[in-house]
Design an enzyme around this catalytic site. Structure first.
Site, PDB file in Angstrom:
ATOM      1  N   GLY A  57       0.932  -1.313  -0.028  1.00  0.00           N
ATOM      2  CA  GLY A  57       0.152   0.040  -0.011  1.00  0.00           C
ATOM      3  C   GLY A  57       1.005   1.084   0.090  1.00  0.00           C
ATOM      4  O   GLY A  57       2.084   1.090   0.420  1.00  0.00           O
ATOM      5  N   CYS A  84       5.071  -6.140   1.792  1.00  0.00           N
ATOM      6  CA  CYS A  84       5.594  -4.874   1.856  1.00  0.00           C
ATOM      7  C   CYS A  84       4.732  -4.260   3.203  1.00  0.00           C
ATOM      8  O   CYS A  84       5.029  -4.597   4.262  1.00  0.00           O
ATOM      9  CB  CYS A  84       5.347  -4.208   0.404  1.00  0.00           C
ATOM     10  SG  CYS A  84       6.007  -2.709   0.732  1.00  0.00           S
ATOM     11  N   TYR A  85       3.780  -3.178   2.578  1.00  0.00           N
ATOM     12  CA  TYR A  85       3.168  -2.780   3.663  1.00  0.00           C
ATOM     13  C   TYR A  85       2.594  -3.964   4.661  1.00  0.00           C
ATOM     14  O   TYR A  85       2.152  -3.642   5.928  1.00  0.00           O
ATOM     15  CB  TYR A  85       1.721  -1.991   3.256  1.00  0.00           C
ATOM     16  CG  TYR A  85       0.834  -0.997   4.357  1.00  0.00           C
ATOM     17  CD1 TYR A  85       1.405   0.131   4.617  1.00  0.00           C
ATOM     18  CD2 TYR A  85      -0.322  -1.836   4.847  1.00  0.00           C
ATOM     19  CE1 TYR A  85       0.446   0.658   5.482  1.00  0.00           C
ATOM     20  CE2 TYR A  85      -0.984  -1.052   5.633  1.00  0.00           C
ATOM     21  CZ  TYR A  85      -0.601   0.311   5.855  1.00  0.00           C
ATOM     22  OH  TYR A  85      -1.266   0.897   6.852  1.00  0.00           O
ATOM     23  N   HIS A 171       8.031  -7.469  -3.523  1.00  0.00           N
ATOM     24  CA  HIS A 171       6.971  -8.040  -4.560  1.00  0.00           C
ATOM     25  C   HIS A 171       7.132  -9.250  -4.821  1.00  0.00           C
ATOM     26  O   HIS A 171       7.636  -9.181  -6.057  1.00  0.00           O
ATOM     27  CB  HIS A 171       6.482  -6.784  -5.140  1.00  0.00           C
ATOM     28  CG  HIS A 171       6.062  -5.682  -4.595  1.00  0.00           C
ATOM     29  ND1 HIS A 171       4.555  -5.314  -3.956  1.00  0.00           N
ATOM     30  CD2 HIS A 171       6.736  -4.433  -3.935  1.00  0.00           C
ATOM     31  CE1 HIS A 171       4.646  -4.368  -3.252  1.00  0.00           C
ATOM     32  NE2 HIS A 171       5.751  -3.742  -3.379  1.00  0.00           N
ATOM     33  N   GLU A 173       4.955 -10.787  -6.552  1.00  0.00           N
ATOM     34  CA  GLU A 173       3.878 -10.898  -7.562  1.00  0.00           C
ATOM     35  C   GLU A 173       4.281 -10.435  -8.756  1.00  0.00           C
ATOM     36  O   GLU A 173       3.794 -10.631  -9.825  1.00  0.00           O
ATOM     37  CB  GLU A 173       2.597 -10.056  -7.212  1.00  0.00           C
ATOM     38  CG  GLU A 173       2.539  -8.650  -7.241  1.00  0.00           C
ATOM     39  CD  GLU A 173       3.056  -8.449  -5.897  1.00  0.00           C
ATOM     40  OE1 GLU A 173       3.815  -8.778  -4.930  1.00  0.00           O
ATOM     41  OE2 GLU A 173       2.859  -6.820  -5.431  1.00  0.00           O
ATOM     42  N   GLY A 226     -22.793 -10.056 -29.116  1.00  0.00           N
ATOM     43  CA  GLY A 226     -21.660 -10.650 -29.874  1.00  0.00           C
ATOM     44  C   GLY A 226     -20.385 -10.393 -29.432  1.00  0.00           C
ATOM     45  O   GLY A 226     -19.368 -10.775 -29.893  1.00  0.00           O
ATOM     46  N   GLY A 227     -20.247  -9.769 -28.049  1.00  0.00           N
ATOM     47  CA  GLY A 227     -18.962  -9.737 -27.551  1.00  0.00           C
ATOM     48  C   GLY A 227     -18.554 -11.064 -26.642  1.00  0.00           C
ATOM     49  O   GLY A 227     -19.312 -11.943 -26.539  1.00  0.00           O
ATOM     50  N   VAL A 228     -17.338 -11.059 -26.400  1.00  0.00           N
ATOM     51  CA  VAL A 228     -16.883 -12.505 -26.004  1.00  0.00           C
ATOM     52  C   VAL A 228     -17.587 -12.776 -24.371  1.00  0.00           C
ATOM     53  O   VAL A 228     -18.179 -13.769 -24.481  1.00  0.00           O
ATOM     54  CB  VAL A 228     -15.172 -12.443 -25.463  1.00  0.00           C
ATOM     55  CG1 VAL A 228     -14.856 -13.537 -24.641  1.00  0.00           C
ATOM     56  CG2 VAL A 228     -14.523 -12.178 -26.809  1.00  0.00           C
ATOM     57  N   ASP A 229     -17.702 -11.665 -23.641  1.00  0.00           N
ATOM     58  CA  ASP A 229     -18.147 -11.876 -22.284  1.00  0.00           C
ATOM     59  C   ASP A 229     -19.777 -12.458 -22.357  1.00  0.00           C
ATOM     60  O   ASP A 229     -19.834 -13.406 -21.792  1.00  0.00           O
ATOM     61  CB  ASP A 229     -18.161 -10.706 -21.560  1.00  0.00           C
ATOM     62  CG  ASP A 229     -16.892 -10.235 -21.158  1.00  0.00           C
ATOM     63  OD1 ASP A 229     -15.868 -10.836 -21.592  1.00  0.00           O
ATOM     64  OD2 ASP A 229     -16.744  -8.973 -21.290  1.00  0.00           O
ATOM     65  N   SER A 230     -20.573 -11.768 -22.964  1.00  0.00           N
ATOM     66  CA  SER A 230     -21.918 -12.213 -23.269  1.00  0.00           C
ATOM     67  C   SER A 230     -22.206 -13.361 -23.976  1.00  0.00           C
ATOM     68  O   SER A 230     -23.064 -14.296 -23.602  1.00  0.00           O
ATOM     69  CB  SER A 230     -22.809 -11.103 -23.711  1.00  0.00           C
ATOM     70  OG  SER A 230     -22.501 -10.923 -25.264  1.00  0.00           O
ATOM     71  N   LYS A 370     -10.864 -10.938 -17.669  1.00  0.00           N
ATOM     72  CA  LYS A 370     -11.065 -11.159 -19.026  1.00  0.00           C
ATOM     73  C   LYS A 370     -10.431 -12.368 -19.585  1.00  0.00           C
ATOM     74  O   LYS A 370     -11.026 -13.359 -20.346  1.00  0.00           O
ATOM     75  CB  LYS A 370     -10.754  -9.968 -19.671  1.00  0.00           C
ATOM     76  CG  LYS A 370     -10.950 -10.084 -21.405  1.00  0.00           C
ATOM     77  CD  LYS A 370     -12.060  -9.206 -21.604  1.00  0.00           C
ATOM     78  CE  LYS A 370     -12.573  -9.268 -22.981  1.00  0.00           C
ATOM     79  NZ  LYS A 370     -14.056  -8.464 -23.059  1.00  0.00           N
TER      80      LYS A 370
END
Ligand code: XMP
Length: 514
Positions: A57, A84-85, A171, A173, A226-230, A370
């Site tokens: 943080g 870290c924090y 870190h 990550e 027509g999008g990937v998610d829907s 995503k």
């Protein structure tokens, strides 16, 4: 929605890299959830995590208003890793001391391992780690030992193996930390004893059961853009409840060249998603006539979409649920440390409908990033070509025609955009670019074609690299590629006599022009 799932709880103290921590854990097939540091003891007990990660943080733990947690959370006997924090907070909680460093440590440092520990099991000595801090631990907390040091942090990593609590100043990550993945794996598998069974396959199985359970025998409605998610969401829900799913595709007239036709074919032939097709293009165009303000355009499109969708939904009895492709970053945005940010652009979805029609939501991807949705799509056998499609905004080409929208301008833009995207595909660049598109500017410029003077539109091309759309850089095309492309567009698309390439990054620009 999913019970008894092996979960790592990530507590957010305002870390810049918070989503990265969640991703690293998930890449090891362990589900992780980010929560604000304000999480209560009861909530932690309810989540029942197998491990807790305390994030970094920007503040110093002795600052006024520095974020803290209920220290009882650290005493539940659940393994904890502080980063870290997070490390400094562990020190404070167990009577260690933290002070501002004389030499702030940003960037590379060498990790000298000083004692054996589970956290650093098989971690190579003197590896490079990535630091970003202004404070350091000066007195060990009670019951802890030092397990590593760096040049500027004599207490760079600590652990208390009885309590199963460890902390690192660096870190793990970030990819610059050479042994970061191994350290996170050690925490997950040696310390938390994770099984690592959170895979797309298991995600699908668990969600099918949950969706069946939630919806019972009611009808569920879904807007297929027509999008990937829907699309992936619809395929998943269809697998769970079969014909109780009603899919509706609305052609807003703001789609790309032949898009509505192509996706209709894909839904029917490859994905077994029969759907109701509504051509509402005239309605949208009529409502948008004369409107130039970007936010007004977005609002009109959003409201018209809801109106058309609602009209259709009302025809079906017993619809109780609406499927939405909400993703995890949207959820974190409203629940994490930073809270809701200012609205830069109003995003368009079917929001507003659920309350109006008294529909409950089914959001199978509320917990996914995503790229994880893409993996679920692959597991559901959705064609790769579709899965890898660039994102496309809900308001469609309306935000890529600056100024008033007309049918004529839409047709010009569709042609130019189609040439651009095909050229990118032919050059094998499509998958190297995060998003590419053409924008029609409200500017005419003088040109000469043959012996004639022209006074026609200027077209801008935009192509960016990005990870999540939050930040982006412009893609470096080869000059010859751009030269060819420009002459192809000007020669083939009537109404365009000049092409420019957008070389702005995000921030300070945005990806779309409106
Ligand atoms: P900006 O322009 O804000 O875009 O940098 C970031 C990403 O979001 C997409 N975008 C939208 N997607 N509805 C959507 O579903 C919208 O209203 C919308 N506006 C922007 C944009 O295409 C880019 O991928």
């Amino acid at each position: 929605m999913i019970k008894d799932r092996e979960t790592i709880l990530i507590i957010d103290f305002g870390a810049q890299y918070i989503q990265l921590i969640a991703r690293r854990v998930r890449e090891a097939n362990v589900y992780s959830e980010i929560h604000s540091h304000k999480i209560t003891l009861e909530e932690v007990k309810r989540i029942n995590p197998v491990g807790i990660i305390l994030s970094g943080g920007p503040m110093s733990i002795y600052d006024d208003g520095a974020p803290n947690i209920n220290h009882e959370i650290l005493k539940l006997g659940i393994p904890v890793l502080g980063i870290c924090y997070g490390l400094q907070l562990i020190c404070k909680a167990f009577e260690g001391e933290v002070e501002p460093a004389k030499n702030r440590e940003y960037g590379k440092a060498v990790l000298g391992i000083s004692e054996k520990s589970k956290l650093f099991n098989n971690v190579i000595d003197n590896s490079i780690v990535w630091m970003s801090h202004g404070d350091y631990v000066t007195k060990l907390p009670q019951g802890f030992k030092v397990i590593a040091k760096s040049d500027h942090s004599p207490i760079c990593a600590i652990s208390n193996e009885q309590k199963n609590i460890s902390g690192v100043q660096f870190h793990p990550e970030v990819l610059h930390t050479q042994e970061g993945t191994k350290i996170i794996h050690n925490f997950l598998f040696d310390i938390c004893k994770c099984k690592g069974d959170w895979t797309p396959h298991n995600f699908i199985d668990q969600n099918i059961a949950a969706i069946k359970n939630t919806s019972g025998n009611s009808k569920v409605i879904c807007a297929l853009s027509g999008g990937v998610d829907s699309t992936v969401a619809a395929v998943l829900v269809k697998k769970a409840i079969g014909d109780n799913l009603i899919c509706v595709h609305i052609d807003t007239g703001l789609m790309r060249k032949d898009e509505s036709k192509k996706i209709g074919k894909l839904f029917e032939e490859k994905l077994n998603l029969n759907h109701i097709h509504i051509d509402a293009s005239e309605k949208f165009l009529k409502k948008l006539a004369g409107v130039t303000d970007p936010e007004k355009k977005r609002k009109i499109i959003g409201n018209t979409f809801i109106e058309v969708f609602e009209e259709e939904a009302k025809k079906h009895d017993d619809v109780k649920f609406l499927v939405q492709g909400t993703l995890y970053p949207d959820v974190i945005e409203s629940t994490s440390f930073k809270g809701a940010s200012v609205t830069i652009k109003t995003h368009h979805n079917v929001g507003g409908l659920p309350e109006k029609m008294n529909l409950k939501l089914i959001e199978p991807f509320r917990e996914l990033f995503k790229d994880e949705v893409r993996n679920v799509g692959r597991e559901l056998n959705i064609p790769e070509e579709f899965i890898e499609r660039h994102p496309f905004p809900g308001p469609g080409l309306a935000v890529r025609i600056l100024g008033e929208i007309t049918k004529e301008k839409l047709d010009i833009l569709r042609e130019a955009d189609d040439i651009f995207i095909n050229e990118i595909k032919d050059a094998n660049l499509y998958n190297k670019i995060w998003q590419a598109f053409a924008v029609l500017l409200p500017i005419q410029s003088v040109g000469v074609m043959g012996d004639f003077r022209t006074y026609d539109n200027v077209l801008a091309l935009r192509a960016v690299t990005s990870v999540d759309g939050m930040t982006a850089d412009w893609f470096r095309f080869d000059n010859d590629f751009l030269a060819n492309l420009s002459s192809k567009i000007i020669n083939k698309v009537r109404g365009v006599n000049r092409v420019v390439y957008d070389i702005s990054s995000k921030p300070p620009s945005t990806i779309e022009w409106e």
